[in-house]
Design a protein around this motif. Structure first.
Motif, mmCIF file in Angstrom:
data_model
loop_
_atom_site.group_PDB
_atom_site.id
_atom_site.type_symbol
_atom_site.label_atom_id
_atom_site.label_comp_id
_atom_site.label_asym_id
_atom_site.label_seq_id
_atom_site.Cartn_x
_atom_site.Cartn_y
_atom_site.Cartn_z
ATOM 1 N N ILE A 115 53.956 27.202 51.666
ATOM 2 C CA ILE A 115 54.665 26.797 50.444
ATOM 3 C C ILE A 115 53.884 27.251 49.214
ATOM 4 C CG2 ILE A 115 55.338 24.809 49.029
ATOM 5 C CD1 ILE A 115 56.005 23.362 51.706
ATOM 6 N N PHE A 116 52.576 26.978 49.182
ATOM 7 C CA PHE A 116 51.762 27.368 48.037
ATOM 8 C C PHE A 116 51.774 28.882 47.843
ATOM 9 C CE2 PHE A 116 48.661 23.568 47.330
ATOM 10 C CZ PHE A 116 49.743 22.718 47.191
ATOM 11 N N SER A 117 51.703 29.628 48.938
ATOM 12 C CA SER A 117 51.720 31.099 48.839
ATOM 13 C C SER A 117 53.058 31.582 48.287
ATOM 14 C CB SER A 117 51.452 31.731 50.210
ATOM 15 O OG SER A 117 50.184 31.373 50.680
ATOM 16 N N ILE A 158 46.710 28.238 43.374
ATOM 17 C CA ILE A 158 45.388 28.449 43.974
ATOM 18 C C ILE A 158 44.502 27.231 43.693
ATOM 19 C CG2 ILE A 158 43.338 29.928 44.062
ATOM 20 C CD1 ILE A 158 45.919 31.450 44.896
ATOM 21 N N LEU A 159 44.440 26.821 42.445
ATOM 22 C CA LEU A 159 43.601 25.687 42.070
ATOM 23 C C LEU A 159 44.102 24.401 42.723
ATOM 24 C CD1 LEU A 159 41.192 24.628 40.513
ATOM 25 C CD2 LEU A 159 42.620 24.535 38.462
ATOM 26 N N LEU A 195 47.387 36.063 50.604
ATOM 27 C CA LEU A 195 48.840 36.206 50.760
ATOM 28 C C LEU A 195 49.521 36.473 49.423
ATOM 29 C CD1 LEU A 195 49.545 33.376 53.360
ATOM 30 C CD2 LEU A 195 49.828 35.842 53.715
ATOM 31 N N LYS A 196 49.143 35.704 48.403
ATOM 32 C CA LYS A 196 49.752 35.884 47.077
ATOM 33 C C LYS A 196 49.474 37.277 46.533
ATOM 34 C CE LYS A 196 47.804 35.537 43.404
ATOM 35 N NZ LYS A 196 47.351 36.513 42.369
ATOM 36 N N THR A 197 48.241 37.730 46.665
ATOM 37 C CA THR A 197 47.859 39.026 46.095
ATOM 38 C C THR A 197 48.523 40.176 46.837
ATOM 39 O OG1 THR A 197 45.750 38.048 45.434
ATOM 40 C CG2 THR A 197 45.895 40.449 45.411
ATOM 41 N N VAL A 198 48.495 40.130 48.143
ATOM 42 C CA VAL A 198 49.094 41.207 48.936
ATOM 43 C C VAL A 198 50.606 41.259 48.713
ATOM 44 C CG1 VAL A 198 49.600 41.979 51.295
ATOM 45 C CG2 VAL A 198 47.275 41.288 50.683
ATOM 46 N N LEU A 199 51.265 40.113 48.815
ATOM 47 C CA LEU A 199 52.723 40.098 48.662
ATOM 48 C C LEU A 199 53.152 40.471 47.243
ATOM 49 C CD1 LEU A 199 53.552 36.941 50.796
ATOM 50 C CD2 LEU A 199 54.000 39.338 51.382
ATOM 51 N N SER A 200 52.481 39.927 46.242
ATOM 52 C CA SER A 200 52.826 40.252 44.849
ATOM 53 C C SER A 200 52.601 41.733 44.558
ATOM 54 C CB SER A 200 51.999 39.408 43.875
ATOM 55 O OG SER A 200 52.283 38.052 44.037
ATOM 56 N N PHE A 221 42.812 46.025 41.432
ATOM 57 C CA PHE A 221 42.382 45.209 40.298
ATOM 58 C C PHE A 221 42.689 43.735 40.555
ATOM 59 C CE2 PHE A 221 43.477 49.105 37.488
ATOM 60 C CZ PHE A 221 42.380 49.787 37.988
ATOM 61 N N SER A 222 43.867 43.477 41.082
ATOM 62 C CA SER A 222 44.303 42.111 41.332
ATOM 63 C C SER A 222 43.448 41.424 42.394
ATOM 64 C CB SER A 222 45.769 42.113 41.753
ATOM 65 O OG SER A 222 46.236 40.797 41.915
ATOM 66 N N ILE A 223 43.183 42.102 43.495
ATOM 67 C CA ILE A 223 42.396 41.482 44.569
ATOM 68 C C ILE A 223 40.955 41.255 44.115
ATOM 69 C CG2 ILE A 223 41.686 43.578 45.824
ATOM 70 C CD1 ILE A 223 42.882 40.410 47.562
ATOM 71 N N SER A 224 40.424 42.167 43.328
ATOM 72 C CA SER A 224 39.054 41.997 42.819
ATOM 73 C C SER A 224 38.960 40.774 41.915
ATOM 74 C CB SER A 224 38.605 43.241 42.056
ATOM 75 O OG SER A 224 38.606 44.355 42.909
ATOM 76 N N GLY A 225 39.909 40.652 41.011
ATOM 77 C CA GLY A 225 39.928 39.495 40.125
ATOM 78 C C GLY A 225 40.191 38.200 40.879
ATOM 79 N N ALA A 226 41.129 38.245 41.808
ATOM 80 C CA ALA A 226 41.496 37.043 42.560
ATOM 81 C C ALA A 226 40.339 36.545 43.425
ATOM 82 C CB ALA A 226 42.722 37.317 43.421
ATOM 83 N N LEU A 227 39.637 37.463 44.069
ATOM 84 C CA LEU A 227 38.520 37.061 44.930
ATOM 85 C C LEU A 227 37.363 36.489 44.122
ATOM 86 C CD1 LEU A 227 38.506 39.876 47.633
ATOM 87 C CD2 LEU A 227 39.283 37.503 47.868
#
Length: 184
Positions: A20-22, A53-54, A71-76, A88-94
């Motif tokens: 659900i969160f993803s 996420i928080l 999941l959010k980063t890959v799917l988005s 860029f997104s995965i680096s920032g997200a991690l």
């Protein structure tokens, strides 16, 4: 010690919450992509998906929140972007996840939700700039850092406030029984 049946039930509830969160995080990313943000700072976004996420970090384990991040980063990125936007997104997200998880691991009672969110927003922007610098093979992108730090603070405040109201509301739902150990 919970019985095997209770453990299986909690595991299923955990999986449902992660899904659900993803899904909500992906939807928030899609909605955010439709909102015209009139700032001339490349990479500056509202960070609406970080609400999930928080929130996940407060309800579940770090590895569960990490799964939501992935999941959010890959799917988005699959729906909205290119390889460079994914990078860029995965680096920032991690980096954001690690920073928020690290603070919460030190003790939830030591940091407000808003301060954890601000650190997450700033870390996300630093992670994106670091990836952009490596990808583009230039440090010139770091000139955006001061503006992105301000953006990270502002979006961190907004996300933190949203989570402050979301957690008590979700805590009332039976799906979340047994997950929130301390009041947020």
């Amino acid at each position: 010690m919970p019985s095997l049946h209770e453990q299986a039930h909690l595991s299923l509830k955990r999986t449902v919450i992660i899904a659900i969160f993803s899904a909500v995080a992906v939807v928030l990313s899609l909605i955010e992509s439709l909102i015209p943000v009139n700032v001339s700072i490349p990479g500056a976004k509202l960070g609406l998906a970080n609400i999930m996420i928080l929130t996940c970090l407060y309800f579940l384990r770090g590895r569960d929140a990490f799964m939501v991040v992935i999941l959010k980063t890959v799917l988005s990125s699959f729906i909205l972007g290119t390889f460079s936007t994914f990078l860029f997104s995965i680096s920032g997200a991690l980096l954001s996840f690690l920073a928020m998880w690290g603070l919460l691991s030190l003790g939830r009672e030591h940091f407000s939700m808003i301060s954890v969110s601000i650190v997450g927003g700033i870390s996300h922007n630093i992670g994106q700039l670091g990836a952009a610098s490596l990808y583009l093979k230039t440090t010139k992108v770091m000139s955006y850092l001061p503006l992105l730090l301000i953006a990270g603070i502002l979006t961190g405040i907004a996300v933190g406030i949203a989570v402050r109201y979301l957690i008590p509301s979700l805590s009332k739902l039976s799906l979340f029984e047994g997950f929130l150990t301390k009041p947020a």
